[in-house]
Design an enzyme around this catalytic site. Structure first.
Site, short mmCIF file in Angstrom:
data_model
loop_
_atom_site.label_atom_id
_atom_site.label_comp_id
_atom_site.label_asym_id
_atom_site.label_seq_id
_atom_site.Cartn_x
_atom_site.Cartn_y
_atom_site.Cartn_z
CE1 TYR A 69 -17.09 -24.51 30.85
CE2 TYR A 69 -16.23 -26.71 30.56
CZ TYR A 69 -15.99 -25.50 30.23
OH TYR A 69 -14.88 -25.06 29.60
CE LYS A 128 -16.36 -23.09 26.27
NZ LYS A 128 -15.74 -21.38 26.28
CB THR A 130 -13.67 -27.08 26.86
OG1 THR A 130 -13.10 -28.40 27.65
CG2 THR A 130 -15.11 -27.04 26.66
CG ASP A 131 -10.57 -31.79 26.92
OD1 ASP A 131 -11.38 -31.16 27.60
OD2 ASP A 131 -9.83 -32.66 27.26
CD GLU A 132 -14.94 -30.53 31.01
OE1 GLU A 132 -16.28 -30.47 31.10
OE2 GLU A 132 -13.91 -30.28 31.94
P1 NAD Z 1 -11.89 -18.52 34.41
O1 NAD Z 1 -13.19 -18.85 35.22
O2 NAD Z 1 -10.69 -18.53 35.18
O3 NAD Z 1 -12.26 -17.14 33.97
C1 NAD Z 1 -13.00 -16.76 33.14
C2 NAD Z 1 -13.16 -15.37 33.03
O4 NAD Z 1 -14.08 -14.79 32.23
C3 NAD Z 1 -13.15 -14.43 34.42
O5 NAD Z 1 -12.18 -13.57 34.35
C4 NAD Z 1 -14.68 -13.94 34.50
O6 NAD Z 1 -14.65 -12.67 35.16
C5 NAD Z 1 -14.80 -13.68 32.96
N1 NAD Z 1 -16.32 -13.49 32.58
C6 NAD Z 1 -17.09 -14.44 33.11
N2 NAD Z 1 -18.33 -14.40 32.50
C7 NAD Z 1 -18.34 -13.11 31.89
C8 NAD Z 1 -19.20 -12.20 31.40
N3 NAD Z 1 -20.33 -12.61 31.11
N4 NAD Z 1 -18.72 -11.10 30.38
C9 NAD Z 1 -17.37 -10.90 30.72
N5 NAD Z 1 -16.29 -11.67 31.44
C10 NAD Z 1 -16.91 -12.66 31.95
O7 NAD Z 1 -11.84 -19.43 33.07
P2 NAD Z 1 -10.42 -20.19 32.44
O8 NAD Z 1 -10.18 -21.57 33.06
O9 NAD Z 1 -9.48 -19.15 32.21
O10 NAD Z 1 -11.00 -20.48 30.98
C11 NAD Z 1 -11.26 -19.58 30.10
C12 NAD Z 1 -11.83 -20.05 28.69
O11 NAD Z 1 -11.09 -21.32 28.29
C13 NAD Z 1 -13.33 -20.66 28.92
O12 NAD Z 1 -13.95 -20.26 27.76
C14 NAD Z 1 -13.16 -22.02 28.95
O13 NAD Z 1 -14.18 -22.78 28.72
C15 NAD Z 1 -11.82 -22.17 28.26
N6 NAD Z 1 -11.21 -23.52 28.49
C16 NAD Z 1 -10.60 -23.67 29.91
C17 NAD Z 1 -10.00 -24.86 30.41
C18 NAD Z 1 -9.33 -25.02 31.64
O14 NAD Z 1 -8.75 -26.20 31.79
N7 NAD Z 1 -9.54 -24.17 32.56
C19 NAD Z 1 -9.58 -25.81 29.10
C20 NAD Z 1 -9.97 -25.67 27.72
C21 NAD Z 1 -10.74 -24.44 27.67
O1 DAU Z 2 -11.15 -30.34 30.05
C1 DAU Z 2 -10.97 -29.04 29.96
C2 DAU Z 2 -11.77 -28.45 31.26
O2 DAU Z 2 -10.98 -28.74 32.40
C3 DAU Z 2 -12.29 -27.13 31.01
O3 DAU Z 2 -13.12 -27.02 29.91
C4 DAU Z 2 -12.84 -26.69 32.36
O4 DAU Z 2 -13.12 -25.15 32.49
C5 DAU Z 2 -12.20 -26.82 33.55
O5 DAU Z 2 -12.66 -26.38 34.83
C6 DAU Z 2 -11.46 -28.47 33.61
O6 DAU Z 2 -12.67 -29.14 33.93
P1 DAU Z 2 -12.62 -30.28 34.86
O7 DAU Z 2 -13.99 -30.85 35.43
O8 DAU Z 2 -11.88 -31.46 34.39
O9 DAU Z 2 -11.79 -29.69 35.94
P2 DAU Z 2 -11.54 -29.80 37.68
O10 DAU Z 2 -10.35 -29.35 38.22
O11 DAU Z 2 -13.09 -29.26 38.19
O12 DAU Z 2 -11.71 -31.41 37.97
C7 DAU Z 2 -10.35 -31.92 37.42
C8 DAU Z 2 -10.64 -33.71 37.94
O13 DAU Z 2 -10.43 -33.68 39.27
C9 DAU Z 2 -12.14 -34.03 37.66
O14 DAU Z 2 -12.09 -35.46 36.98
C10 DAU Z 2 -12.90 -33.99 38.99
C11 DAU Z 2 -11.94 -34.06 40.06
N1 DAU Z 2 -11.76 -33.53 41.23
C12 DAU Z 2 -12.35 -31.85 41.24
C13 DAU Z 2 -12.40 -31.44 42.06
C14 DAU Z 2 -12.52 -30.05 42.17
C15 DAU Z 2 -12.02 -34.03 42.24
O15 DAU Z 2 -11.50 -35.33 42.58
N2 DAU Z 2 -11.86 -33.41 43.38
C16 DAU Z 2 -12.00 -31.96 43.48
O16 DAU Z 2 -12.13 -31.51 44.63
#
Ligand code: NAD
Ligand code: DAU
Length: 353
Positions: free
Chosen positions: A159, A163, A134-136
Protein backbone atom coordinates in the site's frame (compact mmCIF):
# COMPACT_ATOMS: atom_id res chain seq x y z
CA UNK A 1 -21.86 34.34 -11.16
CA UNK A 2 -22.31 30.55 -11.28
CA UNK A 3 -20.35 28.35 -8.91
CA UNK A 4 -17.05 26.81 -9.96
CA UNK A 5 -16.81 23.04 -10.25
CA UNK A 6 -14.46 20.70 -8.41
CA UNK A 7 -13.91 17.02 -9.20
CA UNK A 8 -13.43 14.73 -6.19
CA UNK A 9 -12.25 11.16 -6.78
CA UNK A 10 -13.12 8.55 -4.15
CA UNK A 11 -15.96 10.71 -2.82
CA UNK A 12 -17.95 7.66 -1.70
CA UNK A 13 -15.13 6.55 0.60
CA UNK A 14 -14.40 7.46 4.21
CA UNK A 15 -12.38 10.68 3.76
CA UNK A 16 -13.73 11.55 0.31
CA UNK A 17 -17.31 11.58 1.61
CA UNK A 18 -16.28 13.98 4.42
CA UNK A 19 -14.69 16.27 1.80
CA UNK A 20 -17.80 16.14 -0.42
CA UNK A 21 -20.15 16.81 2.51
CA UNK A 22 -18.04 19.80 3.63
CA UNK A 23 -17.80 21.25 0.11
CA UNK A 24 -21.53 20.94 -0.54
CA UNK A 25 -22.50 22.33 2.86
CA UNK A 26 -20.15 25.32 2.42
CA UNK A 27 -21.92 25.89 -0.89
CA UNK A 28 -18.90 27.41 -2.64
CA UNK A 29 -18.54 24.82 -5.42
CA UNK A 30 -20.39 22.38 -7.62
CA UNK A 31 -18.93 18.95 -6.86
CA UNK A 32 -18.61 15.97 -9.19
CA UNK A 33 -17.86 12.79 -7.27
CA UNK A 34 -15.98 10.22 -9.38
CA UNK A 35 -16.07 6.82 -7.70
CA UNK A 36 -15.96 3.24 -8.98
CA UNK A 37 -17.84 2.03 -5.87
CA UNK A 38 -15.47 -0.74 -4.84
CA UNK A 39 -16.21 -2.64 -1.62
CA UNK A 40 -15.14 0.57 0.23
CA UNK A 41 -17.36 2.99 -1.67
CA UNK A 42 -20.74 3.64 -0.10
CA UNK A 43 -23.22 6.21 -1.39
CA UNK A 44 -25.13 5.97 1.89
CA UNK A 45 -22.34 8.09 3.39
CA UNK A 46 -23.52 10.94 1.13
CA UNK A 47 -27.24 10.62 1.83
CA UNK A 48 -27.53 14.05 3.44
CA UNK A 49 -26.22 15.92 0.37
CA UNK A 50 -27.17 13.54 -2.48
CA UNK A 51 -30.16 15.60 -3.62
CA UNK A 52 -28.34 18.93 -3.54
CA UNK A 53 -28.34 20.44 -7.08
CA UNK A 54 -24.63 21.28 -6.69
CA UNK A 55 -23.73 17.59 -6.36
CA UNK A 56 -23.26 15.09 -9.21
CA UNK A 57 -22.12 11.47 -9.11
CA UNK A 58 -20.19 9.64 -11.83
CA UNK A 59 -19.62 5.92 -11.28
CA UNK A 60 -16.32 5.69 -13.13
CA UNK A 61 -13.00 3.89 -12.59
CA UNK A 62 -10.09 6.37 -12.43
CA UNK A 63 -8.22 4.02 -14.81
CA UNK A 64 -10.88 4.61 -17.51
CA UNK A 65 -9.24 7.21 -19.78
CA UNK A 66 -12.20 7.82 -22.06
CA UNK A 67 -14.64 8.57 -19.25
CA UNK A 68 -12.19 10.59 -17.14
CA UNK A 69 -11.41 12.76 -20.19
CA UNK A 70 -15.12 13.14 -20.88
CA UNK A 71 -15.71 14.27 -17.27
CA UNK A 72 -12.95 16.92 -17.46
CA UNK A 73 -14.30 18.28 -20.75
CA UNK A 74 -17.96 18.12 -19.75
CA UNK A 75 -17.71 19.74 -16.31
CA UNK A 76 -14.79 22.16 -16.93
CA UNK A 77 -13.52 21.95 -13.32
CA UNK A 78 -11.20 24.44 -11.60
CA UNK A 79 -9.51 21.54 -9.87
CA UNK A 80 -9.47 17.95 -8.79
CA UNK A 81 -9.09 16.52 -5.29
CA UNK A 82 -7.78 13.00 -5.84
CA UNK A 83 -8.64 10.60 -3.01
CA UNK A 84 -9.66 7.41 -4.85
CA UNK A 85 -7.39 4.58 -3.82
CA UNK A 86 -7.16 1.13 -2.40
CA UNK A 87 -6.49 2.16 1.19
CA UNK A 88 -6.19 -0.85 3.51
CA UNK A 89 -2.69 -2.11 4.35
CA UNK A 90 -3.83 -5.66 5.26
CA UNK A 91 -5.56 -6.04 1.89
CA UNK A 92 -2.39 -4.86 0.13
CA UNK A 93 -0.48 -7.68 1.81
CA UNK A 94 -3.02 -10.31 0.74
CA UNK A 95 -3.42 -8.95 -2.82
CA UNK A 96 -1.22 -6.08 -4.01
CA UNK A 97 -2.45 -6.09 -7.64
CA UNK A 98 -5.43 -3.77 -7.15
CA UNK A 99 -3.18 -1.32 -5.29
CA UNK A 100 -0.77 -1.12 -8.21
CA UNK A 101 -3.67 -0.74 -10.64
CA UNK A 102 -5.71 1.94 -8.87
CA UNK A 103 -3.09 3.82 -6.87
CA UNK A 104 -0.36 3.94 -9.52
CA UNK A 105 -1.97 3.36 -12.94
CA UNK A 106 -5.16 5.17 -11.90
CA UNK A 107 -3.21 8.21 -10.72
CA UNK A 108 -1.14 8.18 -13.92
CA UNK A 109 -4.35 8.13 -15.96
CA UNK A 110 -5.81 11.05 -13.98
CA UNK A 111 -2.60 13.04 -14.43
CA UNK A 112 -2.63 12.50 -18.18
CA UNK A 113 -6.32 13.43 -18.49
CA UNK A 114 -5.77 16.48 -16.26
CA UNK A 115 -2.77 17.54 -18.37
CA UNK A 116 -4.70 17.27 -21.63
CA UNK A 117 -7.57 19.28 -20.14
CA UNK A 118 -5.24 21.86 -18.52
CA UNK A 119 -3.55 22.49 -21.86
CA UNK A 120 -6.92 23.46 -23.39
CA UNK A 121 -7.63 26.13 -20.74
CA UNK A 122 -7.24 29.77 -21.73
CA UNK A 123 -7.11 30.84 -18.07
CA UNK A 124 -4.63 28.41 -16.54
CA UNK A 125 -4.20 30.37 -13.32
CA UNK A 126 -6.95 28.68 -11.29
CA UNK A 127 -6.51 24.98 -11.95
CA UNK A 128 -5.02 22.72 -9.28
CA UNK A 129 -4.56 18.94 -8.95
CA UNK A 130 -4.50 18.02 -5.25
CA UNK A 131 -3.19 14.54 -4.52
CA UNK A 132 -4.21 13.11 -1.15
CA UNK A 133 -1.49 10.91 0.27
CA UNK A 134 -0.38 9.36 3.51
CA UNK A 135 2.32 9.57 6.19
CA UNK A 136 3.06 5.90 5.45
CA UNK A 137 5.22 6.93 2.46
CA UNK A 138 7.87 8.04 5.02
CA UNK A 139 8.26 4.55 6.48
CA UNK A 140 8.53 3.82 10.18
CA UNK A 141 9.83 5.92 13.09
CA UNK A 142 11.59 4.71 16.24
CA UNK A 143 10.63 5.99 19.69
CA UNK A 144 11.38 9.63 18.84
CA UNK A 145 11.17 12.13 15.97
CA UNK A 146 8.48 13.27 13.53
CA UNK A 147 7.80 13.04 9.81
CA UNK A 148 7.77 16.34 7.92
CA UNK A 149 7.83 17.58 4.32
CA UNK A 150 11.62 17.06 4.21
CA UNK A 151 11.60 13.43 5.41
CA UNK A 152 12.91 10.97 2.80
CA UNK A 153 10.48 8.45 1.38
CA UNK A 154 10.90 4.91 2.75
CA UNK A 155 7.63 2.99 2.17
CA UNK A 156 7.50 -0.63 3.39
CA UNK A 157 4.10 -2.14 2.49
CA UNK A 158 2.56 -2.70 -0.96
CA UNK A 159 0.00 0.00 0.00
CA UNK A 160 2.53 2.62 1.09
CA UNK A 161 4.81 1.84 -1.87
CA UNK A 162 1.91 2.35 -4.27
CA UNK A 163 1.06 5.69 -2.59
CA UNK A 164 4.72 6.77 -2.68
CA UNK A 165 4.82 5.87 -6.39
CA UNK A 166 1.74 7.99 -7.04
CA UNK A 167 3.22 10.94 -5.10
CA UNK A 168 6.34 10.76 -7.27
CA UNK A 169 4.30 10.64 -10.48
CA UNK A 170 2.34 13.70 -9.35
CA UNK A 171 5.60 15.57 -8.67
CA UNK A 172 6.99 14.50 -12.04
CA UNK A 173 3.94 15.92 -13.84
CA UNK A 174 4.57 19.23 -12.07
CA UNK A 175 8.26 19.44 -12.92
CA UNK A 176 8.03 17.99 -16.43
CA UNK A 177 4.69 19.26 -17.73
CA UNK A 178 3.99 22.24 -15.41
CA UNK A 179 0.76 20.65 -14.22
CA UNK A 180 -0.22 22.69 -11.13
CA UNK A 181 -0.18 20.22 -8.25
CA UNK A 182 -0.23 20.12 -4.45
CA UNK A 183 0.29 16.98 -2.32
CA UNK A 184 -0.98 16.33 1.21
CA UNK A 185 0.40 13.58 3.46
CA UNK A 186 -1.83 12.86 6.43
CA UNK A 187 -1.72 10.61 9.48
CA UNK A 188 -4.31 7.98 10.47
CA UNK A 189 -7.89 9.27 10.19
CA UNK A 190 -10.86 8.18 12.28
CA UNK A 191 -14.46 9.29 12.62
CA UNK A 192 -17.94 8.66 11.16
CA UNK A 193 -18.41 6.49 8.03
CA UNK A 194 -15.07 4.67 8.51
CA UNK A 195 -15.15 1.25 6.85
CA UNK A 196 -15.19 -1.43 9.57
CA UNK A 197 -12.00 -3.18 8.45
CA UNK A 198 -9.79 -0.45 9.97
CA UNK A 199 -8.77 -0.65 13.63
CA UNK A 200 -11.14 1.87 15.26
CA UNK A 201 -14.47 0.97 13.57
CA UNK A 202 -13.56 -2.73 13.65
CA UNK A 203 -13.02 -2.60 17.40
CA UNK A 204 -16.26 -0.68 18.02
CA UNK A 205 -18.27 -3.16 15.94
CA UNK A 206 -16.62 -6.28 17.30
CA UNK A 207 -17.08 -5.00 20.85
CA UNK A 208 -20.81 -4.44 20.32
CA UNK A 209 -21.14 -7.86 18.63
CA UNK A 210 -19.41 -9.62 21.55
CA UNK A 211 -16.49 -10.65 19.32
CA UNK A 212 -12.74 -10.60 19.94
CA UNK A 213 -10.90 -7.28 19.66
CA UNK A 214 -7.80 -8.35 17.68
CA UNK A 215 -4.59 -6.54 18.60
CA UNK A 216 -1.64 -7.23 16.32
CA UNK A 217 1.54 -8.23 18.17
CA UNK A 218 1.84 -6.60 21.59
CA UNK A 219 -0.27 -3.54 20.76
CA UNK A 220 2.69 -1.20 21.24
CA UNK A 221 2.74 0.13 17.65
CA UNK A 222 1.97 3.84 17.57
CA UNK A 223 -0.29 5.77 15.21
CA UNK A 224 -0.98 9.54 15.16
CA UNK A 225 -4.77 9.94 14.93
CA UNK A 226 -6.68 12.78 13.25
CA UNK A 227 -10.45 13.31 13.19
CA UNK A 228 -11.60 12.97 9.57
CA UNK A 229 -13.39 16.34 9.42
CA UNK A 230 -10.11 18.08 10.34
CA UNK A 231 -8.34 16.25 7.51
CA UNK A 232 -11.10 17.24 5.07
CA UNK A 233 -10.64 20.90 6.08
CA UNK A 234 -6.90 20.59 5.44
CA UNK A 235 -7.50 19.13 1.96
CA UNK A 236 -9.86 21.96 0.97
CA UNK A 237 -7.36 24.51 2.35
CA UNK A 238 -4.56 22.87 0.34
CA UNK A 239 -6.69 23.35 -2.78
CA UNK A 240 -7.59 26.95 -2.01
CA UNK A 241 -4.29 28.21 -0.60
CA UNK A 242 -1.60 25.57 -1.21
CA UNK A 243 1.49 26.72 -3.08
CA UNK A 244 1.99 24.91 -6.41
CA UNK A 245 4.53 22.10 -6.34
CA UNK A 246 4.51 21.94 -2.52
CA UNK A 247 3.48 19.16 -0.18
CA UNK A 248 1.80 19.63 3.21
CA UNK A 249 1.99 17.20 6.11
CA UNK A 250 -1.25 16.97 8.14
CA UNK A 251 -1.55 15.62 11.68
CA UNK A 252 -2.83 16.68 15.08
CA UNK A 253 -0.19 15.36 17.55
CA UNK A 254 -2.40 12.56 18.84
CA UNK A 255 0.00 9.67 19.23
CA UNK A 256 -1.39 6.55 20.89
CA UNK A 257 -0.33 2.92 21.06
CA UNK A 258 -2.86 0.57 19.49
CA UNK A 259 -3.52 -0.92 22.92
CA UNK A 260 -4.31 2.55 24.32
CA UNK A 261 -6.72 3.18 21.44
CA UNK A 262 -8.55 -0.10 21.98
CA UNK A 263 -8.70 0.36 25.76
CA UNK A 264 -10.07 3.90 25.32
CA UNK A 265 -12.85 2.63 23.04
CA UNK A 266 -13.71 -0.13 25.55
CA UNK A 267 -13.94 2.37 28.42
CA UNK A 268 -16.19 4.72 26.42
CA UNK A 269 -18.46 1.80 25.50
CA UNK A 270 -18.51 0.64 29.13
CA UNK A 271 -19.91 4.08 29.96
CA UNK A 272 -22.31 4.54 27.02
CA UNK A 273 -23.57 0.98 26.57
CA UNK A 274 -22.49 -1.17 29.53
CA UNK A 275 -22.48 -4.95 29.16
CA UNK A 276 -24.68 -7.04 31.42
CA UNK A 277 -21.56 -8.63 32.90
CA UNK A 278 -17.91 -7.47 32.81
CA UNK A 279 -16.15 -4.93 30.62
CA UNK A 280 -15.51 -4.69 26.86
CA UNK A 281 -11.84 -4.83 27.89
CA UNK A 282 -12.35 -8.57 28.49
CA UNK A 283 -12.77 -9.05 24.72
CA UNK A 284 -9.18 -7.87 23.90
CA UNK A 285 -7.23 -10.64 22.15
CA UNK A 286 -3.61 -10.58 20.99
CA UNK A 287 -3.21 -12.03 17.47
CA UNK A 288 -0.36 -12.62 15.01
CA UNK A 289 1.35 -9.39 14.01
CA UNK A 290 0.92 -7.75 10.58
CA UNK A 291 3.79 -8.63 8.19
CA UNK A 292 6.28 -5.74 8.07
CA UNK A 293 4.24 -3.80 10.65
CA UNK A 294 5.55 -0.19 10.79
CA UNK A 295 6.31 0.65 14.43
CA UNK A 296 5.48 4.32 14.79
CA UNK A 297 4.00 7.18 12.76
CA UNK A 298 4.03 10.78 14.07
CA UNK A 299 3.67 14.01 12.13
CA UNK A 300 5.02 17.54 12.44
CA UNK A 301 2.24 19.69 10.90
CA UNK A 302 4.02 23.04 11.41
CA UNK A 303 4.07 23.95 7.69
CA UNK A 304 0.33 23.69 7.04
CA UNK A 305 -0.37 25.39 10.38
CA UNK A 306 1.92 28.37 9.86
CA UNK A 307 1.67 28.79 6.07
CA UNK A 308 -2.00 27.92 5.44
CA UNK A 309 -3.50 28.57 8.90
CA UNK A 310 -4.83 25.01 9.37
CA UNK A 311 -5.79 23.99 12.92
CA UNK A 312 -7.58 20.81 13.99
CA UNK A 313 -10.77 21.24 16.02
CA UNK A 314 -10.75 17.83 17.70
CA UNK A 315 -8.15 16.12 19.86
CA UNK A 316 -8.19 12.34 20.27
CA UNK A 317 -10.21 12.43 23.50
CA UNK A 318 -13.03 14.54 22.04
CA UNK A 319 -12.96 12.91 18.59
CA UNK A 320 -13.04 9.31 19.79
CA UNK A 321 -16.05 9.97 22.03
CA UNK A 322 -17.93 11.51 19.08
CA UNK A 323 -16.92 8.58 16.90
CA UNK A 324 -18.09 5.87 19.30
CA UNK A 325 -21.39 7.72 19.77
CA UNK A 326 -21.78 8.00 15.97
CA UNK A 327 -21.40 4.23 15.56
CA UNK A 328 -23.94 3.61 18.32
CA UNK A 329 -26.36 5.97 16.56
CA UNK A 330 -25.73 4.62 13.04
CA UNK A 331 -25.94 0.85 13.34
CA UNK A 332 -28.03 0.68 10.18
CA UNK A 333 -25.12 2.08 8.12
CA UNK A 334 -22.83 -0.52 9.65
CA UNK A 335 -25.26 -3.40 9.10
CA UNK A 336 -25.64 -2.54 5.41
CA UNK A 337 -21.90 -2.78 5.01
CA UNK A 338 -21.58 -5.96 7.00
CA UNK A 339 -24.10 -7.74 4.78
CA UNK A 340 -22.31 -6.70 1.56
CA UNK A 341 -19.20 -7.61 -0.34
CA UNK A 342 -17.03 -6.81 2.67
CA UNK A 343 -18.48 -9.86 4.37
CA UNK A 344 -17.58 -12.15 1.43
CA UNK A 345 -14.05 -10.84 1.38
CA UNK A 346 -13.68 -11.31 5.12
CA UNK A 347 -14.82 -14.90 4.78
CA UNK A 348 -12.26 -15.60 2.08
CA UNK A 349 -9.31 -13.81 3.65
CA UNK A 350 -9.85 -13.55 7.38
CA UNK A 351 -11.29 -16.93 8.25
CA UNK A 352 -8.54 -17.31 10.86
CA UNK A 353 -9.89 -14.47 13.03
P1 NAD B 1 -11.52 4.40 1.39
O1 NAD B 1 -11.00 3.04 1.10
O2 NAD B 1 -12.51 4.58 2.49
O3 NAD B 1 -12.20 5.01 0.09
C1 NAD B 1 -11.62 4.89 -1.18
C2 NAD B 1 -12.68 5.27 -2.22
O4 NAD B 1 -12.06 5.20 -3.51
C3 NAD B 1 -13.89 4.32 -2.25
O5 NAD B 1 -15.08 5.08 -2.33
C4 NAD B 1 -13.68 3.51 -3.51
O6 NAD B 1 -14.88 3.07 -4.09
C5 NAD B 1 -12.93 4.49 -4.39
N1 NAD B 1 -12.10 3.82 -5.41
C6 NAD B 1 -11.22 2.81 -5.20
N2 NAD B 1 -10.67 2.44 -6.36
C7 NAD B 1 -11.20 3.25 -7.33
C8 NAD B 1 -11.01 3.36 -8.73
N3 NAD B 1 -10.18 2.56 -9.40
N4 NAD B 1 -11.70 4.31 -9.39
C9 NAD B 1 -12.58 5.13 -8.73
N5 NAD B 1 -12.80 5.05 -7.40
C10 NAD B 1 -12.12 4.12 -6.71
O7 NAD B 1 -10.25 5.30 1.60
P2 NAD B 1 -10.02 6.53 2.61
O8 NAD B 1 -9.60 5.99 3.91
O9 NAD B 1 -11.17 7.44 2.51
O10 NAD B 1 -8.74 7.20 1.93
C11 NAD B 1 -8.90 8.17 0.91
C12 NAD B 1 -7.54 8.64 0.44
O11 NAD B 1 -6.83 9.22 1.54
C13 NAD B 1 -6.64 7.52 -0.07
O12 NAD B 1 -5.93 8.02 -1.17
C14 NAD B 1 -5.72 7.20 1.07
O13 NAD B 1 -4.49 6.72 0.61
C15 NAD B 1 -5.58 8.57 1.70
N6 NAD B 1 -5.28 8.59 3.16
C16 NAD B 1 -6.05 7.83 4.02
C17 NAD B 1 -5.81 7.91 5.39
C18 NAD B 1 -6.65 7.12 6.37
O14 NAD B 1 -6.31 7.11 7.57
N7 NAD B 1 -7.75 6.49 5.97
C19 NAD B 1 -4.78 8.73 5.87
C20 NAD B 1 -4.01 9.46 4.96
C21 NAD B 1 -4.29 9.38 3.60
O1 DAU C 1 -1.21 6.44 8.44
C1 DAU C 1 -2.18 6.66 7.47
C2 DAU C 1 -2.78 5.33 7.04
O2 DAU C 1 -3.60 4.90 8.12
C3 DAU C 1 -3.59 5.44 5.76
O3 DAU C 1 -2.75 5.81 4.72
C4 DAU C 1 -4.28 4.10 5.45
O4 DAU C 1 -5.09 4.24 4.32
C5 DAU C 1 -5.12 3.71 6.64
O5 DAU C 1 -5.73 2.45 6.42
C6 DAU C 1 -4.29 3.68 7.92
O6 DAU C 1 -3.35 2.58 7.90
P1 DAU C 1 -3.04 1.70 9.20
O7 DAU C 1 -2.50 0.41 8.75
O8 DAU C 1 -2.26 2.45 10.20
O9 DAU C 1 -4.55 1.54 9.77
P2 DAU C 1 -5.32 0.28 10.40
O10 DAU C 1 -6.59 0.82 10.96
O11 DAU C 1 -5.40 -0.87 9.46
O12 DAU C 1 -4.39 -0.14 11.61
C7 DAU C 1 -4.08 0.78 12.65
C8 DAU C 1 -3.12 0.07 13.58
O13 DAU C 1 -3.83 -0.96 14.28
C9 DAU C 1 -1.96 -0.62 12.90
O14 DAU C 1 -0.79 -0.50 13.71
C10 DAU C 1 -2.38 -2.08 12.80
C11 DAU C 1 -3.25 -2.25 14.03
N1 DAU C 1 -4.38 -3.19 13.90
C12 DAU C 1 -5.21 -3.08 12.84
C13 DAU C 1 -6.29 -3.92 12.69
C14 DAU C 1 -7.21 -3.82 11.49
C15 DAU C 1 -4.62 -4.14 14.91
O15 DAU C 1 -3.87 -4.22 15.90
N2 DAU C 1 -5.69 -4.96 14.78
C16 DAU C 1 -6.55 -4.91 13.70
O16 DAU C 1 -7.50 -5.72 13.63
Amino acid sequence: MSKKTLLVTGGAGFIGSAVVRQLIKASDYNVVNIDKLTYAGNLESLKEIADNPSYKFEQVDICDKENISRIFNEYQPVGILHLAAESHVDRSIVGPGEFIQTNIIGTYNLLECAREYFNTLTDKSQFKFVHISTDEVFGSLGDTGYFSETTSYDPRSPYSSSKASSDLLVRAWYHTYNLPIVITNCTNNYGPYHFPEKLIPLVINNALAGKNLPIYGKGDNIRDWLYVEDHAKGIILAFEKGVLGESYCIGGHNERTNLEVVQTICRILDELQPKAVGSYLDQITYVTDRAGHDFRYAMDPTKIQTELGWQPEENFDTGIKKTVQWYLDNQEWVQHIMSGEYQNWIQQNYTAR
